[in-house]
Design a protein around this motif. Structure first.
Motif, PDB file in Angstrom:
ATOM      1  N   PHE A   1     -11.893  42.377 -25.393  1.00  0.00           N
ATOM      2  CA  PHE A   1     -12.866  42.567 -26.463  1.00  0.00           C
ATOM      3  C   PHE A   1     -12.455  43.740 -27.351  1.00  0.00           C
ATOM      4  O   PHE A   1     -11.813  44.681 -26.889  1.00  0.00           O
ATOM      5  N   THR A   2     -12.887  43.682 -28.601  1.00  0.00           N
ATOM      6  CA  THR A   2     -12.714  44.829 -29.482  1.00  0.00           C
ATOM      7  C   THR A   2     -13.848  45.816 -29.200  1.00  0.00           C
ATOM      8  O   THR A   2     -14.830  45.474 -28.526  1.00  0.00           O
ATOM      9  N   GLU A   3     -13.731  46.987 -29.749  1.00  0.00           N
ATOM     10  CA  GLU A   3     -14.777  48.007 -29.558  1.00  0.00           C
ATOM     11  C   GLU A   3     -16.114  47.518 -30.108  1.00  0.00           C
ATOM     12  O   GLU A   3     -17.160  47.684 -29.474  1.00  0.00           O
ATOM     13  N   SER A   4     -16.103  46.903 -31.286  1.00  0.00           N
ATOM     14  CA  SER A   4     -17.358  46.423 -31.878  1.00  0.00           C
ATOM     15  C   SER A   4     -17.952  45.270 -31.063  1.00  0.00           C
ATOM     16  O   SER A   4     -19.175  45.158 -30.934  1.00  0.00           O
ATOM     17  N   GLN A   5     -17.097  44.419 -30.479  1.00  0.00           N
ATOM     18  CA  GLN A   5     -17.594  43.344 -29.622  1.00  0.00           C
ATOM     19  C   GLN A   5     -18.236  43.897 -28.351  1.00  0.00           C
ATOM     20  O   GLN A   5     -19.304  43.434 -27.932  1.00  0.00           O
ATOM     21  N   ARG A   6     -17.610  44.904 -27.754  1.00  0.00           N
ATOM     22  CA  ARG A   6     -18.187  45.548 -26.564  1.00  0.00           C
ATOM     23  C   ARG A   6     -19.531  46.167 -26.904  1.00  0.00           C
ATOM     24  O   ARG A   6     -20.496  46.034 -26.145  1.00  0.00           O
ATOM     25  N   THR A   7     -19.613  46.823 -28.054  1.00  0.00           N
ATOM     26  CA  THR A   7     -20.861  47.467 -28.475  1.00  0.00           C
ATOM     27  C   THR A   7     -21.962  46.437 -28.689  1.00  0.00           C
ATOM     28  O   THR A   7     -23.091  46.617 -28.213  1.00  0.00           O
ATOM     29  N   GLU A   8     -21.636  45.344 -29.388  1.00  0.00           N
ATOM     30  CA  GLU A   8     -22.635  44.307 -29.657  1.00  0.00           C
ATOM     31  C   GLU A   8     -23.126  43.653 -28.359  1.00  0.00           C
ATOM     32  O   GLU A   8     -24.325  43.468 -28.151  1.00  0.00           O
ATOM     33  N   LEU A   9     -22.201  43.314 -27.478  1.00  0.00           N
ATOM     34  CA  LEU A   9     -22.564  42.684 -26.213  1.00  0.00           C
ATOM     35  C   LEU A   9     -23.362  43.650 -25.325  1.00  0.00           C
ATOM     36  O   LEU A   9     -24.316  43.240 -24.656  1.00  0.00           O
ATOM     37  N   THR A  10     -23.008  44.922 -25.356  1.00  0.00           N
ATOM     38  CA  THR A  10     -23.755  45.932 -24.600  1.00  0.00           C
ATOM     39  C   THR A  10     -25.202  45.992 -25.082  1.00  0.00           C
ATOM     40  O   THR A  10     -26.129  46.050 -24.259  1.00  0.00           O
ATOM     41  N   LYS A  11     -25.402  45.961 -26.388  1.00  0.00           N
ATOM     42  CA  LYS A  11     -26.768  46.000 -26.934  1.00  0.00           C
ATOM     43  C   LYS A  11     -27.579  44.800 -26.480  1.00  0.00           C
ATOM     44  O   LYS A  11     -28.736  44.929 -26.087  1.00  0.00           O
ATOM     45  N   ILE A  12     -26.979  43.622 -26.531  1.00  0.00           N
ATOM     46  CA  ILE A  12     -27.674  42.399 -26.111  1.00  0.00           C
ATOM     47  C   ILE A  12     -28.101  42.510 -24.648  1.00  0.00           C
ATOM     48  O   ILE A  12     -29.263  42.265 -24.300  1.00  0.00           O
ATOM     49  N   LEU A  13     -27.166  42.885 -23.799  1.00  0.00           N
ATOM     50  CA  LEU A  13     -27.447  42.936 -22.361  1.00  0.00           C
ATOM     51  C   LEU A  13     -28.379  44.094 -22.000  1.00  0.00           C
ATOM     52  O   LEU A  13     -29.247  43.958 -21.122  1.00  0.00           O
ATOM     53  N   TYR A  14     -28.227  45.207 -22.669  1.00  0.00           N
ATOM     54  CA  TYR A  14     -29.095  46.356 -22.410  1.00  0.00           C
ATOM     55  C   TYR A  14     -30.536  46.030 -22.806  1.00  0.00           C
ATOM     56  O   TYR A  14     -31.471  46.309 -22.047  1.00  0.00           O
ATOM     57  N   ASN A  15     -30.725  45.437 -23.988  1.00  0.00           N
ATOM     58  CA  ASN A  15     -32.078  45.068 -24.432  1.00  0.00           C
ATOM     59  C   ASN A  15     -32.706  44.054 -23.483  1.00  0.00           C
ATOM     60  O   ASN A  15     -33.899  44.136 -23.180  1.00  0.00           O
ATOM     61  N   TYR A  16     -31.922  43.106 -23.009  1.00  0.00           N
ATOM     62  CA  TYR A  16     -32.435  42.118 -22.062  1.00  0.00           C
ATOM     63  C   TYR A  16     -32.862  42.798 -20.759  1.00  0.00           C
ATOM     64  O   TYR A  16     -33.913  42.476 -20.198  1.00  0.00           O
ATOM     65  N   ASP A  17     -32.069  43.733 -20.294  1.00  0.00           N
ATOM     66  CA  ASP A  17     -32.395  44.484 -19.078  1.00  0.00           C
ATOM     67  C   ASP A  17     -33.690  45.267 -19.253  1.00  0.00           C
ATOM     68  O   ASP A  17     -34.564  45.252 -18.376  1.00  0.00           O
ATOM     69  N   ILE A  18     -33.860  45.922 -20.394  1.00  0.00           N
ATOM     70  CA  ILE A  18     -35.070  46.712 -20.666  1.00  0.00           C
ATOM     71  C   ILE A  18     -36.305  45.809 -20.709  1.00  0.00           C
ATOM     72  O   ILE A  18     -37.345  46.125 -20.144  1.00  0.00           O
ATOM     73  N   GLU A  19     -36.181  44.654 -21.356  1.00  0.00           N
ATOM     74  CA  GLU A  19     -37.314  43.729 -21.497  1.00  0.00           C
ATOM     75  C   GLU A  19     -37.710  43.063 -20.184  1.00  0.00           C
ATOM     76  O   GLU A  19     -38.888  42.804 -19.939  1.00  0.00           O
ATOM     77  N   THR A  20     -36.738  42.780 -19.320  1.00  0.00           N
ATOM     78  CA  THR A  20     -37.007  41.932 -18.155  1.00  0.00           C
ATOM     79  C   THR A  20     -36.711  42.572 -16.802  1.00  0.00           C
ATOM     80  O   THR A  20     -37.086  41.998 -15.781  1.00  0.00           O
ATOM     81  N   THR A  21     -36.018  43.669 -16.759  1.00  0.00           N
ATOM     82  CA  THR A  21     -35.461  44.319 -15.557  1.00  0.00           C
ATOM     83  C   THR A  21     -34.408  43.442 -14.878  1.00  0.00           C
ATOM     84  O   THR A  21     -34.036  43.701 -13.744  1.00  0.00           O
TER      85      THR A  21
END
Length: 179
Positions: free
Chosen positions: A59-79
């Protein structure tokens, strides 16, 4: 010469008496195995660095950042925690599914009470992908569902060289099915 011989014999005798026996001084040590198998499992896995662990550098740095945001937000919303790992080798494992399961358990993906983790492992050099679910996760995301997402969503993108798109679409589909 008699005195010289006596001195020489006395000298050699004293010399021999002053030498200590090495066999008495050497400690006998318990033989240790070449490999410490109790630590073997720990050494098979890299240290986690976050939700996205791009050791295979696909992955590129921007791809890692975007995917991290998606997964982090999902974790926060649902545990519910999803971790993506890219690696170059699964050795000493032969089965990426077993590797993904053991890695997820070793890292403690998901919450312990709910066992609601999901680990996606991509070995680009091995040309393999595995999705491991915690026991709480597998009630919803069965092996059949995970295999379907791999075969129908992720692999077609991988075949076109779109690793990021494959993982992103696969994660989106898994999240949708996990609701």
């Amino acid at each position: 010469m008699k005195i010289g011989s006596k001195i020489l014999i006395l000298f050699l005798t004293l010399n021999l008496l002053s030498c200590k026996g090495f066999a008495q001084e050497i400690e006998t040590k318990k033989p240790t195995p070449e490999f410490d198998f109790s630590e073997m499992e720990k050494s098979n896995f890299p240290e986690p660095i976050g939700i996205i662990n791009d050791y295979g550098q696909i992955f590129t740095e921007s791809q890692r950042t975007e995917l991290t945001k998606i997964l982090y937000n999902y974790d926060i919303e649902t545990t519910r925690q999803i971790v993506v790992v890219t690696i170059d080798s699964i050795k000493p494992y032969n089965n990426i599914q077993k590797y993904a399961t053991d890695l997820g358990n070793n890292w403690g993906v998901g919450t312990a009470e709910k066992d609601n983790g999901l680990t996606i492992v991509v070995c680009n050099h091995c040309r393999q992908i595995g999705i491991a679910t915690g026991s709480g996760t597998e009630k919803i995301l069965t092996d059949e569902i995970c295999k379907y997402v791999i075969d129908q969503t992720i692999i077609p993108e991988f075949k076109n060289g779109n690793f990021y798109d494959g993982i992103k679409k696969g994660v989106a589909e898994l999240i949708e099915k996990w609701k």
